[in-house]
Design an enzyme around this catalytic site. Structure first.
Site, PDB file in Angstrom:
ATOM      1  N   GLY A 198      -5.952 -25.870  15.587  1.00  0.00           N
ATOM      2  CA  GLY A 198      -4.793 -25.374  14.870  1.00  0.00           C
ATOM      3  C   GLY A 198      -4.893 -25.550  13.372  1.00  0.00           C
ATOM      4  O   GLY A 198      -4.247 -24.822  12.607  1.00  0.00           O
ATOM      5  N   CYS A 201     -11.756 -26.052  11.915  1.00  0.00           N
ATOM      6  CA  CYS A 201     -12.858 -25.891  12.864  1.00  0.00           C
ATOM      7  C   CYS A 201     -13.469 -27.243  13.227  1.00  0.00           C
ATOM      8  O   CYS A 201     -13.317 -28.238  12.509  1.00  0.00           O
ATOM      9  CB  CYS A 201     -13.936 -24.982  12.268  1.00  0.00           C
ATOM     10  N   LYS A 216     -14.499 -32.720  13.030  1.00  0.00           N
ATOM     11  CA  LYS A 216     -13.293 -31.887  13.001  1.00  0.00           C
ATOM     12  C   LYS A 216     -12.726 -31.899  11.589  1.00  0.00           C
ATOM     13  O   LYS A 216     -12.449 -32.963  11.031  1.00  0.00           O
ATOM     14  CB  LYS A 216     -12.259 -32.421  13.994  1.00  0.00           C
ATOM     15  N   ASP A 313       0.051 -32.342  24.216  1.00  0.00           N
ATOM     16  CA  ASP A 313      -0.693 -31.099  23.988  1.00  0.00           C
ATOM     17  C   ASP A 313      -1.866 -31.017  24.954  1.00  0.00           C
ATOM     18  O   ASP A 313      -2.992 -30.681  24.573  1.00  0.00           O
ATOM     19  CB  ASP A 313      -1.184 -31.033  22.541  1.00  0.00           C
TER      20      ASP A 313
END
Length: 455
Positions: A198, A201, A216, A313
């Site tokens: 979100g 990358c 990340k 999530d």
């Protein structure tokens, strides 16, 4: 180098040599004692032997000579006897003065030579010790400078990372330099992209031939980046479990932030199911194993953490698979603790994957068909259930196992929270469906394939 330890045996050797010279002098002196005690005029004359001249003398004169010789011999015997009776008698010098002076000169020369040799040895070893000390200091300085020079080079993580540990905290992670991450990802080239999240990358980072990691990058609005970055860093620093991703380090470079994770060679469950292979590498048993791994990770968060942790999530893209298809939960940026303190937290996450009670204004999953996770009627109808199974694994499982999995799924998505089973109950329901070879309790008669052949 222990210089005093070497000088001690050398000094003992030199001392022994000097004392030997002195003892030799005393022995040579004592060997002449008996001759020196005799009167000088008779020292070199025989006592009992008669020369041809003596035989030519008259009997009267010869008689006197014999008496003199006998008297001299008797005096000699008495004197030698007195030496045995009175050993403390003062001794007369045994050798000539010239002989004493020569021997004293030799001893003096030996002393001077020994002292010179000893001093030379001391100076030599002192210089050698100073040389070794300076060389050791230069080596330490060189090694330190080499470490500084290698900060930005790629090599095994344990030796070459410039790590700043968070002191005093169990499970702490390392602060890594941006240049190191930049070099390991080849300046964040697109060829190294493993996936997209979100806020940025995820890149493959190669720190050495044998060590790979995933980096990340957080990009976007500063407030959102800081909150999720700090939240994930907070949780993954505290959480350590075999079914939860391991965090290796972090980096803050200007407004950009990075998290470095262990490498998961088989990517995410989502990429396996919806990527180019379309799940062909995942057999029915492997899928059950992944479900059990996820349940074990959630059980740790819900039952063994105090207070419990809610992931918020959980979806296929946040379930990562290693080289042996062991599953680990990832992406804890939205995780919170359950309880009173979390009821008023802003709702975040992916629609269809969060519990209905976390949605605002009474918005529920059932009121929005696009957000539905599962089709409830098909899960409860055994006649239609086989039709919704992935074609890749169709007809490869026991139908009883399929019905049991569907029943567990129906319970987990109940609208009312009190109707949903605890994650521990879910785990114990799935373990009997996983073969022993994959960490379950199911006994199978045929070998369990780790992956299906690719189509």
């Amino acid at each position: 180098m222990n210089v005093p330890g070497l000088l001690l045996p050398l000094w003992a050797l030199l001392s022994t040599t000097l004392f030997s010279l002195i003892d030799a002098r005393d022995e040579s002196t004592l060997s002449t004692i008996y001759a020196s005690r005799l009167p000088r005029k008779h020292k070199h004359k025989p006592v009992f032997l008669f020369s041809s001249k003596m035989q030519a003398q008259s009997p009267e004169k010869l008689y006197r000579i014999v008496l003199d010789k006998l008297r001299l011999s008797f005096e000699t015997i008495l004197y030698l006897g007195s030496l045995a009776v009175y050993p403390g008698m003062p001794l007369v010098p045994l050798v000539e003065e010239v002989h004493h002076q020569d021997l004293n000169k030799k001893i003096l020369i030996a002393l001077v030579a020994a002292s010179t040799l000893l001093c030379g040895i001391v100076v030599f070893f002192s210089c050698y010790w100073i040389y070794r000390l300076r060389k050791s200091r230069k080596c330490r300085a060189k090694c330190k400078s080499d470490d500084v020079a290698k900060r930005h080079t790629l090599s095994p993580i344990a030796d070459k990372f410039n790590l700043l540990r968070m002191a005093g905290k169990k499970g702490s992670v390392a602060a890594m330099e941006y240049q190191l991450l930049q070099a390991a990802t080849n300046n964040f080239q697109e060829d190294n992209v493993l996936g997209e999240g979100g806020h940025g990358c995820v890149y493959k980072a190669r720190f050495s031939e044998k060590f790979l990691a995933a980096v990340k990058r957080f990009e976007g609005e500063a407030q959102d980046i800081a909150r999720e970055f700090e939240n994930e860093l907070h949780w993954l620093t505290k959480i350590q479990h075999q079914n939860i991703i391991s965090l290796l380090g972090y980096c803050i470079h200007g407004e950009t932030r990075f998290l470095v994770y262990e490498m998961m060679q088989n990517g995410s469950l989502g990429s396996q199911l919806h990527g180019p292979t379309h799940g062909s590498a995942l057999t029915w048993h492997l899928r059950m194993k992944i479900a059990v791994d996820v349940a074990r990770g959630l059980e740790y968060l819900h039952e063994h953490r105090n207070p419990p942790v809610v992931h918020r999530d959980l979806k296929s893209s946040n379930i990562l698979l290693d080289s042996n298809f062991n599953a680990k939960l990832a992406d804890f940026g939205l995780a919170v603790t359950s309880g009173i303190q979390s009821k008023n937290i802003e709702i975040s996450g992916t629609l269809g994957y969060v519990a209905p009670e976390y949605l605002l204004d009474g918005f529920t999953i059932a009121s929005n068909s696009e957000a539905c996770l599962v089709a409830m009627p098909q899960l409860t109808d055994r006649s239609t259930l086989p039709k919704i199974v992935d074609p890749v694994i169709k007809h490869t499982m026991d139908l009883k196992h399929l019905y049991q999995v569907a029943a567990v799924a129906v319970l987990c998505v109940q609208q009312e929270p009190s109707y949903r089973p605890l994650i521990t109950d879910v785990l114990h329901s799935l373990i009997p469906l996983v073969p022993l070879e994959l960490g379950g309790s199911l006994r199978v008669t045929e070998p369990v394939p780790l992956a299906l052949p690719s189509h």
